[in-house]
Design a protein around this motif. Structure first.
Motif, PDB file in Angstrom:
ATOM      1  N   GLY A 194       3.816  -2.931 -16.381  1.00  9.48           N
ATOM      2  CA  GLY A 194       2.487  -3.662 -15.866  1.00  9.48           C
ATOM      3  C   GLY A 194       1.521  -3.792 -15.599  1.00  9.48           C
ATOM      4  O   GLY A 194       2.140  -2.807 -14.788  1.00  9.48           O
ATOM      5  N   PHE A 195       0.534  -4.343 -15.383  1.00  9.84           N
ATOM      6  CA  PHE A 195      -0.523  -4.589 -14.412  1.00  9.84           C
ATOM      7  C   PHE A 195      -0.510  -5.306 -13.321  1.00  9.84           C
ATOM      8  O   PHE A 195      -0.393  -4.015 -11.790  1.00  9.84           O
ATOM      9  N   ARG A 196       0.330  -5.771 -13.431  1.00 14.69           N
ATOM     10  CA  ARG A 196       0.800  -6.428 -11.583  1.00 14.69           C
ATOM     11  C   ARG A 196       1.716  -5.380 -11.213  1.00 14.69           C
ATOM     12  O   ARG A 196       0.959  -5.170  -9.545  1.00 14.69           O
ATOM     13  N   LEU A 197       2.465  -5.114 -11.271  1.00 15.05           N
ATOM     14  CA  LEU A 197       2.893  -3.817 -11.076  1.00 15.05           C
ATOM     15  C   LEU A 197       2.782  -2.490 -10.948  1.00 15.05           C
ATOM     16  O   LEU A 197       3.269  -1.872 -10.121  1.00 15.05           O
ATOM     17  N   SER A 198       2.059  -2.086 -10.967  1.00 10.09           N
ATOM     18  CA  SER A 198       0.700  -0.561 -10.608  1.00 10.09           C
ATOM     19  C   SER A 198      -0.203  -1.081 -10.426  1.00 10.09           C
ATOM     20  O   SER A 198      -0.506   0.156  -9.719  1.00 10.09           O
ATOM     21  N   ILE A 199      -0.454  -1.979  -9.834  1.00 11.90           N
ATOM     22  CA  ILE A 199      -1.695  -2.248  -8.752  1.00 11.90           C
ATOM     23  C   ILE A 199      -1.281  -1.353  -7.362  1.00 11.90           C
ATOM     24  O   ILE A 199      -2.252  -0.659  -6.435  1.00 11.90           O
ATOM     25  N   PRO A 200       0.022  -1.411  -6.258  1.00  7.01           N
ATOM     26  CA  PRO A 200       0.443  -0.512  -5.345  1.00  7.01           C
ATOM     27  C   PRO A 200      -0.515   0.464  -6.531  1.00  7.01           C
ATOM     28  O   PRO A 200      -0.746   1.667  -4.936  1.00  7.01           O
ATOM     29  N   HIS A 201       0.106   1.354  -6.855  1.00  4.33           N
ATOM     30  CA  HIS A 201      -0.036   2.702  -7.450  1.00  4.33           C
ATOM     31  C   HIS A 201      -1.958   2.760  -6.701  1.00  4.33           C
ATOM     32  O   HIS A 201      -2.276   4.084  -6.631  1.00  4.33           O
ATOM     33  N   MET A 202      -2.095   1.366  -7.635  1.00  4.48           N
ATOM     34  CA  MET A 202      -3.654   1.807  -7.908  1.00  4.48           C
ATOM     35  C   MET A 202      -4.531   2.099  -6.814  1.00  4.48           C
ATOM     36  O   MET A 202      -5.200   2.533  -6.485  1.00  4.48           O
ATOM     37  N   LEU A 203      -3.886   1.176  -6.365  1.00  9.69           N
ATOM     38  CA  LEU A 203      -4.773   1.087  -4.331  1.00  9.69           C
ATOM     39  C   LEU A 203      -4.061   2.480  -4.127  1.00  9.69           C
ATOM     40  O   LEU A 203      -4.997   2.888  -3.034  1.00  9.69           O
ATOM     41  N   GLY A 204      -3.122   3.346  -4.416  1.00  7.39           N
ATOM     42  CA  GLY A 204      -2.684   3.848  -3.187  1.00  7.39           C
ATOM     43  C   GLY A 204      -3.943   5.346  -4.471  1.00  7.39           C
ATOM     44  O   GLY A 204      -4.688   5.872  -3.004  1.00  7.39           O
ATOM     45  N   ILE A 205      -4.081   5.317  -5.041  1.00  8.72           N
ATOM     46  CA  ILE A 205      -4.429   6.325  -6.083  1.00  8.72           C
ATOM     47  C   ILE A 205      -6.396   6.180  -5.211  1.00  8.72           C
ATOM     48  O   ILE A 205      -6.894   7.035  -3.924  1.00  8.72           O
ATOM     49  N   SER A 206      -7.130   5.147  -5.395  1.00  3.94           N
ATOM     50  CA  SER A 206      -8.000   4.635  -3.856  1.00  3.94           C
ATOM     51  C   SER A 206      -8.087   5.066  -3.014  1.00  3.94           C
ATOM     52  O   SER A 206      -9.335   5.734  -2.091  1.00  3.94           O
ATOM     53  N   VAL A 207      -7.266   4.419  -2.057  1.00  9.30           N
ATOM     54  CA  VAL A 207      -7.497   4.849  -0.316  1.00  9.30           C
ATOM     55  C   VAL A 207      -6.573   6.358   0.012  1.00  9.30           C
ATOM     56  O   VAL A 207      -7.389   7.166   0.369  1.00  9.30           O
ATOM     57  N   GLY A 208      -5.759   6.677  -0.970  1.00  6.28           N
ATOM     58  CA  GLY A 208      -6.109   8.552  -0.563  1.00  6.28           C
ATOM     59  C   GLY A 208      -7.024   9.253  -1.141  1.00  6.28           C
ATOM     60  O   GLY A 208      -7.143   9.999  -0.142  1.00  6.28           O
ATOM     61  N   PHE A 209      -7.807   9.044  -1.847  1.00  6.88           N
ATOM     62  CA  PHE A 209      -8.417   9.377  -2.717  1.00  6.88           C
ATOM     63  C   PHE A 209      -9.283   9.318  -1.541  1.00  6.88           C
ATOM     64  O   PHE A 209     -10.365  10.501  -0.812  1.00  6.88           O
ATOM     65  N   LEU A 210     -10.422   8.559  -0.757  1.00 10.65           N
ATOM     66  CA  LEU A 210     -10.906   8.030  -0.484  1.00 10.65           C
ATOM     67  C   LEU A 210     -11.148   8.752   1.326  1.00 10.65           C
ATOM     68  O   LEU A 210     -11.634   9.504   1.936  1.00 10.65           O
ATOM     69  N   ILE A 211      -9.499   9.032   1.742  1.00 10.66           N
ATOM     70  CA  ILE A 211      -9.186   9.397   2.973  1.00 10.66           C
ATOM     71  C   ILE A 211      -9.215  11.160   2.749  1.00 10.66           C
ATOM     72  O   ILE A 211      -9.553  12.097   3.923  1.00 10.66           O
ATOM     73  N   MET A 212      -8.810  11.076   1.804  1.00  8.52           N
ATOM     74  CA  MET A 212      -9.525  13.083   1.189  1.00  8.52           C
ATOM     75  C   MET A 212     -11.149  13.762   1.556  1.00  8.52           C
ATOM     76  O   MET A 212     -11.375  14.472   1.722  1.00  8.52           O
ATOM     77  N   VAL A 213     -12.168  12.731   0.657  1.00  4.88           N
ATOM     78  CA  VAL A 213     -13.208  11.903   0.811  1.00  4.88           C
ATOM     79  C   VAL A 213     -13.639  12.370   1.964  1.00  4.88           C
ATOM     80  O   VAL A 213     -14.436  13.898   2.047  1.00  4.88           O
ATOM     81  N   LEU A 214     -13.042  11.827   2.675  1.00  5.87           N
ATOM     82  CA  LEU A 214     -13.534  11.712   3.638  1.00  5.87           C
ATOM     83  C   LEU A 214     -13.462  13.222   5.094  1.00  5.87           C
ATOM     84  O   LEU A 214     -13.972  13.965   6.017  1.00  5.87           O
ATOM     85  N   GLY A 215     -11.916  13.646   4.292  1.00  5.05           N
ATOM     86  CA  GLY A 215     -11.458  15.214   4.977  1.00  5.05           C
ATOM     87  C   GLY A 215     -12.354  16.391   4.445  1.00  5.05           C
ATOM     88  O   GLY A 215     -12.738  16.918   4.947  1.00  5.05           O
ATOM     89  N   VAL A 216     -12.879  15.906   3.263  1.00  2.15           N
ATOM     90  CA  VAL A 216     -13.382  16.774   2.404  1.00  2.15           C
ATOM     91  C   VAL A 216     -15.080  16.874   3.354  1.00  2.15           C
ATOM     92  O   VAL A 216     -15.852  18.339   3.284  1.00  2.15           O
TER      93      VAL A 216
END
Length: 191
Positions: free
Chosen positions: A25-47
Motif C-alpha cells: 500500500g501507499f502509506r507503508l511505502s512512504i519511507p521507501h519514497m522518502l529514502g529515495i529522495s533523500v538518498g538521491f539529494l545527498i548523491m546529487v550534492l556529492g556529485v
C-alpha cells in the motif's frame, strides 16, 4: 524538465515502488519514497561537489559499485518476487516488508540510473564554474521533483491492489516486477 523526465520514467526505484505499492500500500511505502529522495539529494550534492572526479581518477571504483549494485538489485528482485501481503490483504505478512528509508537511501549509491541522472545533470545543465549555491539548488530541485515522481509509482501500485487480490495474479505481478528489475541491469552490465 530533465529532473522530471529522469525521475518519473521507469527504472529500478520506480519498479520497486510499484511493487511496494501493490504489496504494502501507499502509506507503508512512504519511507521507501522518502529514502529515495533523500538518498538521491545527498548523491546529487556529492556529485556536484566533485565526487564524479573521483571516478575519473579511480575508474575501478565505478566497476566495484557497478557489481555491488548488480548484486543488490538481484537481491531486491528476489525479495520482490517473494513478497506479498497476508491472506486477508489488510496487513503485510510478517515475512516481508517494504524497503526501509535507510535501505532506499543507501540503494541510490549503487543504482545505475541514479548515477546517470546525477552525473548527467551536472555535465549537461550546470556550468562547471558554479558555486555551492547552484549545486545546492540543483540538488533541492531534483529532490522536489523526485519525491512526487516516485510517489506516482507507489500510488499506482496501491491502486492496482484491488485488481491483484487473487494470490496467483499477485505472484505473477511480483515475478513480472522482479523480472523488470533484473532486465534493468542489462544496460549497466553492458558497459
Amino acid at each position: 524538465m530533465f529532473a522530471l523526465v529522469t525521475s518519473i520514467t521507469p527504472g529500478p526505484n520506480n519498479f520497486m515502488l510499484l511493487a511496494s505499492g501493490v504489496n504494502f500500500g501507499f502509506r507503508l511505502s512512504i519511507p521507501h519514497m522518502l529514502g529515495i529522495s533523500v538518498g538521491f539529494l545527498i548523491m546529487v550534492l556529492g556529485v556536484g561537489l566533485g565526487l564524479a572526479e573521483v571516478f575519473e581518477q579511480f575508474p575501478w571504483i565505478y566497476d566495484v559499485l557497478k557489481w555491488i549494485g548488480a548484486a543488490y538489485m538481484l537481491y531486491l528482485a528476489w525479495c520482490i518476487a517473494n513478497s506479498g501481503p497476508s491472506e486477508d490483504m489488510k496487513s503485510p505478512s510478517r515475512s516481508s516488508s517494504p524497503l526501509s528509508f535507510l535501505g532506499a537511501a543507501a540503494f541510490q549509491w549503487v543504482n545505475p540510473k541514479a548515477w546517470i541522472m546525477a552525473v548527467g545533470a551536472f555535465s549537461t545543465y550546470v556550468p562547471a564554474s558554479s558555486g555551492i549555491e547552484v549545486i545546492v539548488l540543483t540538488a533541492l530541485l531534483f529532490a522536489a521533483v523526485n519525491l512526487p515522481s516516485v510517489g506516482v509509482w507507489a500510488l499506482f501500485g496501491s491502486r492496482l491492489r484491488h485488481f491483484l487480490q487473487n494470490p496467483l495474479n499477485r505472484k505473477l505481478f511480483n515475478y513480472g516486477m522482479a523480472s523488470l528489475l533484473v532486465a534493468s541491469l542489462y544496460p549497466l552490465l553492458k558497459q
